[in-house]
Design an enzyme around this catalytic site. Structure first.
Site, PDB file in Angstrom:
ATOM      1  N   GLU A 128      29.837  53.570  34.679  1.00  0.00           N
ATOM      2  CA  GLU A 128      30.026  52.128  34.503  1.00  0.00           C
ATOM      3  C   GLU A 128      30.258  51.795  33.024  1.00  0.00           C
ATOM      4  OE1 GLU A 128      30.930  50.904  36.955  1.00  0.00           O
ATOM      5  OE2 GLU A 128      29.440  50.132  38.356  1.00  0.00           O
ATOM      6  N   THR A 180      36.559  44.515  34.742  1.00  0.00           N
ATOM      7  CA  THR A 180      35.173  44.058  34.582  1.00  0.00           C
ATOM      8  C   THR A 180      34.876  43.738  33.114  1.00  0.00           C
ATOM      9  OG1 THR A 180      34.468  45.291  36.519  1.00  0.00           O
ATOM     10  CG2 THR A 180      32.758  44.703  34.962  1.00  0.00           C
TER      11      THR A 180
HETATM   12  N1  HSE Z   1      27.400  42.859  37.663  1.00  0.00           N
HETATM   13  C1  HSE Z   1      28.695  43.332  37.254  1.00  0.00           C
HETATM   14  C2  HSE Z   1      29.500  42.143  36.762  1.00  0.00           C
HETATM   15  C3  HSE Z   1      29.359  43.972  38.418  1.00  0.00           C
HETATM   16  O1  HSE Z   1      29.520  41.144  37.467  1.00  0.00           O
HETATM   17  O2  HSE Z   1      30.086  42.230  35.679  1.00  0.00           O
HETATM   18  C4  HSE Z   1      30.728  44.480  38.125  1.00  0.00           C
HETATM   19  O3  HSE Z   1      31.237  45.094  39.279  1.00  0.00           O
END
Ligand code: HSE
Length: 305
Positions: A128, A180
């Protein structure tokens, strides 16, 4: 065993009000990954379907977690990973998490399960970091544990599986890409106390609703006063989809992860299918390509294919 094939589920992070702390795994879509143990301490990443993937393991969402795992092994080994990508990157349903979680769960099987699930989440979060610049576990944890998970803390890791009643999930993925990292960049760094109070009321309500099988409470709690007002601007048709789906009987829903996918929860399959049609009509009218899924919560997480 020197080779394993695993199925890695898509996930919906945030569950509307629980930014970075709630997520759930889906039965569809999913990636397939073939992972082989190598004697040489290298990581090889191969695209199984021609989908372009970064081949430098340190820059790959499956590679970085395996490097983190290698660092904790006494005897150096390597892995070859063949990824059949069905969850499109930048779709908002946990594409990077599926690769990261799938790689470490498969590698752990090949290492006779010497690491715990929590260790695997810790390794997978390196994926991530590659994808979005920060570690978060709200896709990774449900992808590994299955079901709905609460990530109470990531340093140290504190993951809680939340039971839930039968829920049908309808997802529409408008064919645009939202990174993201970009979707995090635009967020305000501070929130008003009154918004925070409303948000944590909703998070507590949602978790209580899941545990008590209280569909009405689940529906009332699917409200996000902090993230959605900012991010929804990136998603064409968002407000319309949300209001029309609720009119069609959805309990509620919102942006899936960082978008652009939108998800809705329903009590029954008929409503979930009706909602799919509402989503299709809206994106047909807008003239934007899309994919839809009508699915349920995945309770196994990454599993042997
Ligand atoms: N919690 C993260 C965001 C998830 O909303 O940025 C990304 O998939």
């Amino acid at each position: 065993m020197s080779k394993i094939t695993v199925q890695c589920p898509a996930t919906v992070a945030n569950l509307v009000c629980g930014f970075d702390v709630l997520g759930m795994a889906l039965d569809e879509p999913y990636d397939i990954m073939e992972v082989s143990l190598l004697e040489e301490p290298v990581i090889r990443i191969v695209s199984g379907d021609g989908f372009p993937l970064p081949s430098d393991p340190a820059q790959n969402t499956a590679g970085a977690p395996l490097i983190a795992m290698q660092d904790e092994l006494e005897k150096p080994v390597g892995f070859e990973v063949i990824i059949h990508k069905k969850i499109k990157p930048g779709s908002g349903v946990g594409s990077s998490a599926a690769s990261a979680a799938g790689a470490v769960v498969a590698a752990n099987h090949l290492l006779k399960n010497r690491f715990s699930k929590e260790d695997l989440v810790r390794f997978a979060m390196f994926g991530e970091k590659v994808a979005s610049g920060v570690k978060h576990a709200d896709n990774i944890a449900p992808c590994i544990y299955g079901g709905i998970t609460l990530i109470r803390s990531i340093f140290p890791l504190d993951i809680v599986s939340i039971p839930a009643p039968l829920l049908h999930v309808t997802v529409v993925h408008p064919q645009i890409e939202v990174k993201t990292a970009d979707a995090r960049q635009i967020l305000r760094k501070e929130v008003l106390l009154k918004d925070a109070i409303r948000q944590w009321g909703n998070i507590a309500g949602l978790v209580a609703g899941f545990i008590k099988n209280d569909y009405e409470l689940i529906g009332r709690s699917l409200e996000d006063v902090i993230i959605e007002p900012v991010r929804s601007m990136l998603i064409p048709g968002f407000d319309h989809v949300k209001s029309q789906c609720k009119t069609a009987g959805a309990l509620g829903g919102g942006i899936s992860g960082s978008g652009p996918s939108i998800f809705m929860l329903s009590r029954d399959i008929q409503t979930a299918r009706a909602i799919e049609q509402v989503m299709k009509n809206i994106y047909n009218d807008i003239g934007l390509d899309y994919h839809t899924y009508v699915t349920t919560i995945n309770h196994t997480g990454v599993k042997t294919a």
